[in-house]
Design an enzyme around this catalytic site. Structure first.
Site, PDB file in Angstrom:
ATOM      1  N   CYS A  98       1.034  -1.105  -0.021  1.00  0.00           N
ATOM      2  CA  CYS A  98       0.098  -0.007   0.069  1.00  0.00           C
ATOM      3  C   CYS A  98       0.729   1.475  -0.222  1.00  0.00           C
ATOM      4  O   CYS A  98       0.473   2.176  -0.240  1.00  0.00           O
ATOM      5  CB  CYS A  98      -0.900   0.105   1.200  1.00  0.00           C
ATOM      6  SG  CYS A  98      -0.578  -0.323   2.888  1.00  0.00           S
ATOM      7  N   HIS A 353      -1.621   0.867   8.185  1.00  0.00           N
ATOM      8  CA  HIS A 353      -2.464   0.766   6.605  1.00  0.00           C
ATOM      9  C   HIS A 353      -1.775   2.372   6.073  1.00  0.00           C
ATOM     10  O   HIS A 353      -2.157   3.009   6.963  1.00  0.00           O
ATOM     11  CB  HIS A 353      -3.112   0.830   6.379  1.00  0.00           C
ATOM     12  CG  HIS A 353      -3.904   0.261   4.895  1.00  0.00           C
ATOM     13  ND1 HIS A 353      -3.891  -0.360   3.765  1.00  0.00           N
ATOM     14  CD2 HIS A 353      -5.655   1.013   4.567  1.00  0.00           C
ATOM     15  CE1 HIS A 353      -4.182   0.270   2.651  1.00  0.00           C
ATOM     16  NE2 HIS A 353      -4.958   0.949   3.152  1.00  0.00           N
TER      17      HIS A 353
END
EC number: 3.4.19.12
Length: 984
Positions: A98, A353
Site C-alpha cells: 500500500c 496501512h
C-alpha cells in the site's frame, strides 16, 4: 432411530443361531438392513447413515424451496470492475504494497513528471509490426521508466476500476509480504529515477526530477572570533522535519533552520584563526523546488526499547504555505499550495496501512486513494477526520485541537506535498503516446472480452441451475424405493449431485464392492437404496457403474460373516478346552511342536484374525469420485501384519525349518493341535518326530567356535594390557612421569573400541589395527601442540607407556608411530625441559585459518563482502556453508553413513558373524577431525551474488549507493530491508 452399533447388532443377530449353510435370502436382506423403515422429511432432521432407506438431510433442502437466481453462480457482476465516469483508477495491494500505491498515485498526478516520462524513448519497437504492436506478444517493460510509462498510461486511460502493479513492484525487487519504510522507499526511488533520466538526451526529460523536486540549502558556520563564514552546499529532495514537541508545521520548519551553537568540546576549527573557536551553525534555504516534499519524522528510534516507534502527535498545517520568511533570497514567489497528504493508519511503526489524499491539479477536487478504492471528497475540500478516528491507541486519547478555516490537524500524516502556487491554473492535457495508447487499448479489449465472458458464464450458470432445480424437484420425490424394484447408489454421489457448487460426475460404486464384485455388507452405511426408476434416469444422464440391483447382495460375504461370528462365540469354549488338553502329558510321537509365545497369545491372535475377516471396513476395491485405492499398498500392509501375527512362526528358523532351541517350543497333543488348526489352518506344522534344521546346527557349532576364539583373544589382550583396559596408572603430559622420557600417543577412539571388545568379546568384533592417521594432517605432521594436548585436545588422544607400546605393536597393526620425547637443555634450569614430538607439528595446517581470520579483522581497509538477495535462508546457508548443514544437536551416530554389505573398515577388521556394526566408524572420525582442524579459506560463491570492497570508515549510505550501482533497480527492495550476508 437406534444408534449405529445397536443397528449393527440387530442386522446380524440371526447369525448366532443360523448355520452358514442355512443362510436364506431373508437373512441376506436383513444383513443389508432393507427391513428398516424410511425416514420422514420434517421428522428426521439429519441423515441416518446406518439406514440405507433414509434420504433426508443429504442436501435436498436448498432445491425444494424458492431459489434466487444469484444462488446458481458465484460470479460477481463484471461491471463492478469497470471504471466509473470521471474517476481515477486504483492499484491492487499485492500483500503489503500500500505504501508503494500511495506514492504512485501522488507521482501520477504530477502532470509535469508524467509528461516527461511519456517523452522517454521506449523499447516497445521490438514488439511493433508496421505501425502497430503484435497481438500475440505481451508487452514486457525492460526499464523502470518503461514500467512507469505503462503504469501511468493505464492509470490515465484504462477501463478497469483498478490495475495490477506487480510488474513494477517485481522490477524493483520489493518483498510484497513485508511492509518497508515508506519514506526511505521514496528517497531511494527518486535517486534511482533521477539517475536513469539523467542519461536521456532530451533536456526536458533529463532534468525533470531536479526541476520538480530538487532544492538547495547551505550549512553555514560562522566563527564568533573573526566572523569568517564557511558554507557547504547541499541538494535536497525533501525536508525531514522533527515533529516531537511541536504542534504546527511552521514550528517544525523553524526548528529545522534554527541556529546551533558550537561550544566547549564541540568547538569549530577556524581556518582563518588556525584554532578551535566558538561558532554558530545553521541551515540557509537557497532555492526551493516546484514540488516541496515535507517529511514529518513520525517514526523515530526508541533508545529504551531498541525499536522504532510512531509519534502520534497532532500536527497542524495550512493549505497555503508561505516559505518566503525561511529562504535567504527574498522577493521571489515562494507561496505553496497543499496538493497531497500521505497518511499512515495504525499505532505501530512496523504495521498499519498507507493511504493518500491527493488533489487533482486540473479540477481542484480532492480524492482519497486507498489501493483499489478511490473516493471523491465532497465540496472540493480535504477531509481527514475519519482517518484520525481509526488509530486511537487507548482510552486516554489526546484531544484533537481545533482547526481554523484552511488549516488541518493530523496525527497520522507522515508526508505533506506542496505545489508552487501560480497565477494561472494548469490546463495542460497530458496526451498518452500512440504506442502506449495502443497497449492500453489492447488491455481494454482484453477487459471487455473478460466482461463478456463473465456475463456469459453467469447466464450459463443460471440456465444450468434452473434446469437442475427442475430435475431435483422431479427426481427427489421418486427416490424412495418402497416395495418396488430398487438399486443401491453411494451416499457421497447423491450429496455431490445435490451440491450446486460442483459438477456432477459419473456414478462410481467400485469402492463399495467386495472381493466377489458385489455390494459389501459393511459398505451399506455409505449406500442409499433408491427406486429403479430414479436409478435409470441417473445412469442415462450421468453414466457410470456398476449398477447394484437386488442381485448385487453378496451371499458369499454374508455366509462368511455368519461363520466368523459363530467362531467368535465358540472361541471361549475352545480356549478352555485347549488349556485342559495342554495339562496332559504327551506320550510317544503323537504330539506336535508349538511355539511357547504362540500358545500364550493364541486366543488374542485368533480374535484379531476373526475381526479382520469379519469386516475390513477400512479397505475398498476401487474409488469414489476420484479417490483411488492402491491394491499393492494394501497387500503390502496385510503381508506385514501377517508376518507379525502368524501363528507358530515363532519356532521357524531363518531357513524355514524347525528351530534348534527347545526352550522356545513345547509338545502338545494331537487333539489340542486340531483345535488350534481350526483357527490357524495355514500355520506351519511340526510333528514331534521332525528333525531340527541341519544348517542351523552347523552355524551354531561355527558360532560357538568363533565366540571361543574371541574370548581367547580378548583374554590375552586384557592380560597383556591390564592398566590400559582398567584406565589405571595412566601418564599425564601436564605432570610428566619421572621414570620415562618417552610417551606414545594413540587415538582415544582406538582405546574405546578396544575396551568394548574386551568387555563383550561375543558381541563385538576384534580390533586388529591402530589408526593414528586421524591425528595427522595430509602432510604427515602432527595436528596438536604440546600445550593443546594437555588441555582441550586431551580428550582426543590416549598416552601409552613404552612397555605398553611394545605390546601394542605385537598385538595390532600400527599405521603411524606418534611419540613425545622429553629432553633437558644444558645450562638451563633443570626443572624446565623441552618436549619434541615425532612427527613434528604442522603449523600451517593447524594455525593457518586462525591467522588468516585475525589478519583480515585487523586489515579492515579493504574487506570483501558478498551480497545476494535472500530467497530461502536455509538454501543459501546450504549453498554457502555446506559444512554447517549438520545440526549441532545431532550425535556422531546420527551423522554416520551406512556402509554397503561386505565393506570392511580399514583400521578395524570385523568378522563375518552376526555381531553388530561399530556405532562410530573410523572413517567418519577422521573426517570429523579434519573438518574441525582444517577449514577451507576459499569462499563458496552463491549464484547471483556480488563481491564488494568496503572499509571500516565507510557509511551505510555510501554502501547503499555502491550497492545500487551494482544491482540497479532490482536491489531497491533489498536496500529497504538491508539483508546482507557478510563473510570474511
Amino acid at each position: 432411530m437406534a444408534p449405529r452399533l445397536q443397528l449393527e447388532k440387530a442386522a446380524w443377530r440371526w447369525a448366532e443361531t443360523v448355520r452358514p449353510e442355512e443362510v436364506s435370502q431373508e437373512h441376506i436382506e436383513t444383513a443389508y438392513r432393507i427391513w428398516l423403515e424410511p425416514c420422514i422429511r420434517g421428522v428426521c432432521r439429519r441423515n441416518c447413515k446406518g439406514n440405507p432407506n433414509c434420504l433426508v438431510g443429504i442436501g435436498e433442502h436448498i432445491w425444494l424451496g424458492e431459489i434466487d437466481e444469484n444462488s446458481f453462480h458465484n460470479i460477481d457482476d463484471p461491471n463492478c470492475e469497470r471504471r466509473k465516469k470521471n474517476s481515477f483508477v486504483g492499484l491492487t495491494n499485492l500483500g503489503a504494497t500500500c505504501y508503494v500505491n500511495t506514492f504512485l498515485q501522488v507521482w501520477f498526478l504530477n502532470l509535469e513528471l508524467r509528461q516527461a516520462l511519456y517523452l522517454c524513448p521506449s523499447t516497445c519497437g521490438d514488439y511493433a509490426v508496421g505501425d502497430g504492436i503484435q497481438e500475440e506478444k505481451d508487452y514486457e517493460p525492460q526499464t523502470i521508466c518503461e514500467h512507469l510509462q505503462y503504469l501511468f498510461a493505464l492509470l490515465q486511460n484504462s477501463n478497469r476500476r483498478y490495475i495490477d502493479p506487480s510488474g513494477f513492484v517485481k522490477a524493483l525487487g520489493l518483498d510484497t509480504g513485508q511492509q518497508q519504510d515508506a519514506q526511505e522507499f521514496s528517497k531511494l526511488f527518486m535517486s534511482l529515477l533521477e539517475d536513469t533520466l539523467s542519461k536521456q538526451k532530451n533536456p526536458d526529460v533529463q532534468n525533470i526530477v531536479q526541476q520538480q523536486f530538487c532544492g538547495e540549502y547551505a550549512y553555514v558556520t560562522v566563527c564568533n572570533q573573526c566572523g569568517r563564514e564557511s558554507k557547504l552546499l547541499s541538494k535536497f529532495y525533501e525536508l525531514e522535519l522533527n515533529i516531537q514537541g511541536h504542534k504546527q508545521l511552521t514550528d517544525c520548519i523553524s526548528e529545522f533552520l534554527k541556529e546551533e551553537r558550537l561550544e566547549g568540546d564541540n568547538r569549530y576549527f577556524c581556518e582563518n584563526c588556525q584554532s578551535k573557536q566558538n561558532a554558530t551553525r545553521k541551515i540557509r534555504l537557497l532555492s526551493l523546488p516546484c514540488t516541496l516534499n515535507l517529511q514529518l519524522m513520525r517514526f523515530v528510534f526508541d533508545r529504551q526499547t531498541g525499536h522504532k516507534k510512531k509519534l502520534n502527535t497532532y500536527i497542524g498545517f495550512s493549505e497555503i504555505l508561505d516559505m518566503e520568511p525561511y529562504v535567504e533570497h527574498k522577493g521571489g514567489c515562494y507561496v505553496y499550495e497543499l496538493s497531497a497528504v500521505l497518511i499512515h493508519r495504525g499505532v505501530s511503526a512496523y504495521s498499519g496501512h498507507y493511504i493518500a489524499h491527493v488533489k487533482d491539479p486540473q479540477s481542484g477536487e480532492w480524492y482519497k486513494f486507498n489501493d483499489e478504492d478511490i473516493e471523491k471528497m465532497e465540496g472540493k475540500k480535504l477531509q481527514l477526520g475519519i482517518e484520525e478516528d481509526l488509530a486511537e491507541p487507548s482510552k486516554s486519547q489526546t484531544r484533537k485541537p481545533k482547526c481554523g478555516k484552511g488549516t488541518h490537524c493530523s496525527r497520522n500524516a507522515y508526508m505533506l506535498v506542496y505545489r508552487l502556487q501560480t497565477q494561472e491554473k494548469p490546463n495542460t492535457i497530458v496526451q498518452v503516446p500512440a504506442f502506449l495508447q495502443e497497449l492500453v487499448d489492447r488491455d481494454n479489449s482484453k477487459f471487455e472480452e473478460w466482461c463478456i465472458e463473465m456475463a456469459e458464464m453467469r447466464k450459463q450458470s443460471v440456465d444450468k441451475g434452473k434446469a437442475k432445480h427442475e430435475e431435483v424437484k422431479e427426481l427427489y420425490q421418486r427416490l424412495p424405493a418402497g416395495a418396488e424394484p430398487y438399486e443401491f447408489v453411494s451416499l457421497e454421489w447423491l450429496q455431490k449431485w445435490l451440491d450446486e457448487s460442483t459438477p456432477t460426475k459419473p456414478i462410481d460404486n467400485h469402492a463399495c464392492l467386495c472381493s466377489h464384485d458385489k455390494l459389501h455388507p459393511d459398505k451399506i452405511s455409505i449406500m442409499k437404496r433408491i427406486s429403479e426408476y430414479a436409478a435409470d434416469i441417473f445412469y442415462s444422464r450421468y453414466g457410470g457403474g456398476p449398477r447394484l440391483t437386488v442381485k448385487a447382495l453378496c451371499k458369499e460375504c454374508v455366509v462368511e460373516r455368519c461363520r466368523v461370528l459363530r467362531l467368535k462365540n465358540q472361541l471361549n469354549e475352545d480356549y478352555k478346552t485347549v488349556n485342559n488338553l495342554l495339562k496332559a502329558t504327551v506320550k510317544g510321537n503323537d504330539g506336535f511342536w508349538v511355539g511357547k509365545s504362540s500358545l500364550r497369545g493364541w486366543r488374542q491372535l485368533a480374535l484379531e484374525q476373526l475381526d479382520e475377516q469379519d469386516g475390513d471396513t477400512d479397505q475398498s476395491n476401487g474409488k469414489i469420485n476420484g479417490n483411488t485405492w492402491n491394491k499393492d499398498d494394501s497387500k503390502e500392509e496385510r503381508k506385514e501384519e501377517e508376518e507379525e501375527l502368524n501363528f507358530n512362526e515363532d519356532i521357524l528358523c531363518p531357513h524355514g525349518e524347525l528351530c534348534i532351541s527347545e526352550n522356545e517350543r513345547r509338545l502338545v497333543s494331537k487333539e489340542a493341535w486340531s483345535k488350534l488348526q481350526q483357527y490357524f489352518p495355514k500355520a506351519p506344522e511340526f510333528p514331534s518326530y521332525k528333525e531340527c534344521c541341519s544348517q542351523c546346527k552347523i552355524l551354531e557349532r561355527e558360532g560357538e567356535e568363533n565366540e571361543a576364539l574371541h574370548k581367547m583373544i580378548a583374554n590375552e589382550q586384557k592380560t597383556s594390557l591390564p592398566n590400559l583396559f582398567q584406565d589405571k596408572n595412566r601418564p599425564c603430559l601436564s605432570n610428566w612421569p619421572e621414570d620415562t622420557d618417552v610417551l606414545y600417543i594413540v587415538s582415544q577412539f582406538f582405546v574405546e573400541e578396544w575396551r568394548k571388545f574386551v568387555r563383550k568379546p561375543t558381541r563385538c568384533s576384534p580390533v586388529s589395527s591402530v589408526g593414528n592417521s586421524a591425528l595427522l594432517c595430509p602432510h604427515g605432521g602432527l595436528m596438536f601442540t604440546f600445550a593443546s594436548m594437555t588441555k582441550e585436545d586431551s580428550k582426543l588422544i590416549a598416552l601409552i607407556w613404552p612397555s605398553e607400546w611394545q605390546m601394542i605393536q605385537k598385538l595390532f597393526v600400527v599405521d603411524h608411530v606418534i611419540k613425545i620425547t622429553r629432553t633437558e637443555m644444558e645450562d638451563v634450569n633443570p626443572s624446565e625441559a623441552q618436549y619434541i614430538s615425532e612427527p613434528k607439528l604442522c603449523p600451517e595446517c593447524r594455525e593457518g585459518l586462525l591467522c588468516q581470520q585475525q589478519r583480515d579483522l585487523r586489515e579492515y581497509t579493504q574487506a570483501t563482502i558478498y551480497v545476494h538477495k535472500v530467497v530461502d535462508n536455509k538454501k543459501v546457508m546450504k549453498d554457502s556453508a555446506p559444512e554447517l548443514n549438520v545440526s549441532s544437536s545431532e550425535t556422531e551416530e546420527d551423522k554416520e553413513e551406512a556402509k554397503p554389505d561386505g565393506e570392511k573398515d580399514p583400521d578395524f577388521n570385523q568378522s563375518n558373524g552376526g555381531t553388530k556394526r561399530q556405532k562410530i566408524s573410523h572413517q567418519n572420525y577422521i573426517a570429523y577431525q579434519k573438518q574441525v582442524i582444517r577449514r577451507s579459506m576459499r569462499h563458496r560463491k552463491v549464484r547471483g551474488e556480488k563481491a564488494l570492497l568496503v572499509s571500516a570508515n565507510q557509511t551505510l549510505k555510501e554502501l547503499k549507493i555502491q550497492l545500487l550501482g551494482w544491482f540497479r533497480a532490482a536491489l531497491l527492495g533489498l536496500l529497504l530491508s538491508f539483508q546482507i550476508q557478510v563473510e570474511e
